[in-house]
Each structure stands twice: as C-alpha cells, then as structure tokens.
Design an enzyme around this catalytic site. Structure first.
Site, PDB file in Angstrom:
ATOM      1  N   CYS A  88     -73.419  34.915-132.226  1.00  0.00           N
ATOM      2  CA  CYS A  88     -72.463  33.880-131.813  1.00  0.00           C
ATOM      3  C   CYS A  88     -71.105  34.527-131.519  1.00  0.00           C
ATOM      4  O   CYS A  88     -71.009  35.366-130.641  1.00  0.00           O
ATOM      5  CB  CYS A  88     -72.392  32.768-132.846  1.00  0.00           C
ATOM      6  SG  CYS A  88     -71.606  31.255-132.203  1.00  0.00           S
ATOM      7  N   HIS A 196     -77.895  31.200-132.418  1.00  0.00           N
ATOM      8  CA  HIS A 196     -78.042  31.561-133.829  1.00  0.00           C
ATOM      9  C   HIS A 196     -79.519  31.837-134.130  1.00  0.00           C
ATOM     10  O   HIS A 196     -80.299  30.897-134.295  1.00  0.00           O
ATOM     11  CB  HIS A 196     -77.548  30.420-134.718  1.00  0.00           C
ATOM     12  CG  HIS A 196     -76.073  30.233-134.702  1.00  0.00           C
ATOM     13  ND1 HIS A 196     -75.234  30.841-135.606  1.00  0.00           N
ATOM     14  CD2 HIS A 196     -75.272  29.514-133.876  1.00  0.00           C
ATOM     15  CE1 HIS A 196     -73.987  30.502-135.358  1.00  0.00           C
ATOM     16  NE2 HIS A 196     -73.973  29.695-134.305  1.00  0.00           N
ATOM     17  N   GLU A 198     -80.837  32.776-136.853  1.00  0.00           N
ATOM     18  CA  GLU A 198     -81.171  32.291-138.198  1.00  0.00           C
ATOM     19  C   GLU A 198     -81.448  30.789-138.204  1.00  0.00           C
ATOM     20  O   GLU A 198     -81.996  30.256-139.180  1.00  0.00           O
ATOM     21  CB  GLU A 198     -80.043  32.633-139.181  1.00  0.00           C
ATOM     22  CG  GLU A 198     -78.791  31.802-139.077  1.00  0.00           C
ATOM     23  CD  GLU A 198     -77.827  32.231-137.981  1.00  0.00           C
ATOM     24  OE1 GLU A 198     -76.715  31.688-137.927  1.00  0.00           O
ATOM     25  OE2 GLU A 198     -78.198  33.114-137.163  1.00  0.00           O
TER      26      GLU A 198
END
Length: 216
Positions: A88, A196, A198
């Site tokens: 990001c 992202h 994750e």
C-alpha cells in the site's frame, strides 16, 4: 533467517503478521517473522516487509523519525540486495516522490511519482476501494501460480493515490478503475503491491508465500 516487518505506526500490522505467519507455516519456511522498530534487526534480516496506511508524507516522516531506519533500509536494499516488499503506502514510498498534500521524496528505488487518482469515468468515486481483478503487464516470481485477468483472483484495494511509474518495465500488473491503475511494481530485489495481500485471501496468501521463497 528472518522476515522483518517494520513497525512505524502506519500499517495494518496485526493482519500482516498473521498472514506472513500463516504462509510460513504452510510452506515450511524456517525463518522467523519479526515485527520491529530496530534498524539493526532490519540490517540482519533475510527479507523486509514495509506496510503503510494513510498519507504519503505521514508514512515517509514516520520512517525517518526512527533513528537509523532510513540508513538500514538503504543498506538492506541497495548494498545487501535482499528481497523487499512494500504494501500500500509502503509500495508508494518506493517512488521518486509523492505529491499528496505536499511534494516529498520517496526512496527512489522505482522511479515515478505518486499522485491522485483521476478516473476517466467521473461517476467512479475516489478512493478506489474494494475487490478487483488485475491484468498482467510483466511476469514476476511473486505471481507464480496466481491467475490474473477477468476470470482471475481478486485483490483488496483502498487508495486515493496511484503510483505512475517512469519506466513501464517496472510495472507488473494493473487494476482497472475507469482506467488502468498501478497495482504491482518491481525492480531488481524490490517489489510493491498497492493492494493489501494480507486482506486479499487466496491471492494475497499465495503472493506472500511466493515472496518468502523469491530469490532475486
């Protein structure tokens, strides 16, 4: 071996740690996942992950506020040449500079400028938020085994600014939001994702697993 995940108050650290720990277990990665503010830990690491949420200037100054961290990152990337992942705003900091609120230098490892998203279709709202497929521009090892394109896996995005690379050979993938927006960049031992990983379920976990075995 270790992965240093840098804590400078500007990232979704809990999710990132959990994602990295999960793929480390599932892939048999023998190294540790270490959340750190210590430049010496960064210097010794096998891999570094730099997350980032918020504004470019805030994140850039947050890193610089940790004594010795800028120098440790430059040594890690430029001298040691070890694998580095920016996420990001952590990816945007790879650029030459950002113009969010003010003009401020990034690390310059991937030449380009981070500026505001201006969609071709003015009905589209900014920020670009939610799930998107991506289109491949150039192959890269972190995408091994990941299907892109219209029928491919989705990634989760949340951003109002976009990294416009100076050299298209540094552009790995784009996401379409009125127009193609940079979603993955890479040069040498450095790679960055605007989305992202994750939070991106199957796509993100596979990308993180690929990062753990990437040997640039």
């Amino acid at each position: 071996m270790s992965v240093a995940l840098i804590d400078y108050g500007a990232g979704n650290l809990r999710s990132a740690v959990k994602g990295l720990e999960r793929v480390a277990r599932e892939t048999g990665y023998s190294g540790s996942i270490e959340l750190t503010r210590d430049p010496e830990v960064v210097r010794r690491a096998d891999r570094v992950v730099l997350p980032g949420d918020g504004a470019f200037p805030f994140c850039r100054r947050g890193l610089s506020a940790i004594p010795g961290m800028d120098e440790a990152l430059v040594e890690f990337v430029e001298t040691r040449g070890r694998p580095f992942l920016g996420i990001c705003v952590g990816m945007q900091l790879l650029a030459s500079r950002g113009v969010e609120h003010e003009d401020i230098d990034g690390f310059g490892w991937i030449p380009g400028v981070v500026g505001p998203i201006v969609p071709d279709d003015l009905r589209l709202k900014v920020p670009h938020m939610g799930w998107n497929t991506m289109d491949l521009v150039h192959d890269h090892p972190v995408l091994d085994g990941i299907q892109l394109g219209e029928t491919g896996l989705h990634a989760y995005f949340l951003h109002s600014f976009v990294f416009e690379v100076a050299d298209r050979t540094d552009l790995v993938a784009t996401a379409t939001y009125g127009r193609p927006l940079t979603s993955i960049v890479a040069r040498g031992n450095v790679v960055g994702t605007q989305f992202h990983p994750e939070k991106s379920q199957a796509l993100g976990l596979k990308l993180l697993a690929n990062f753990l075995k990437w040997a640039p």
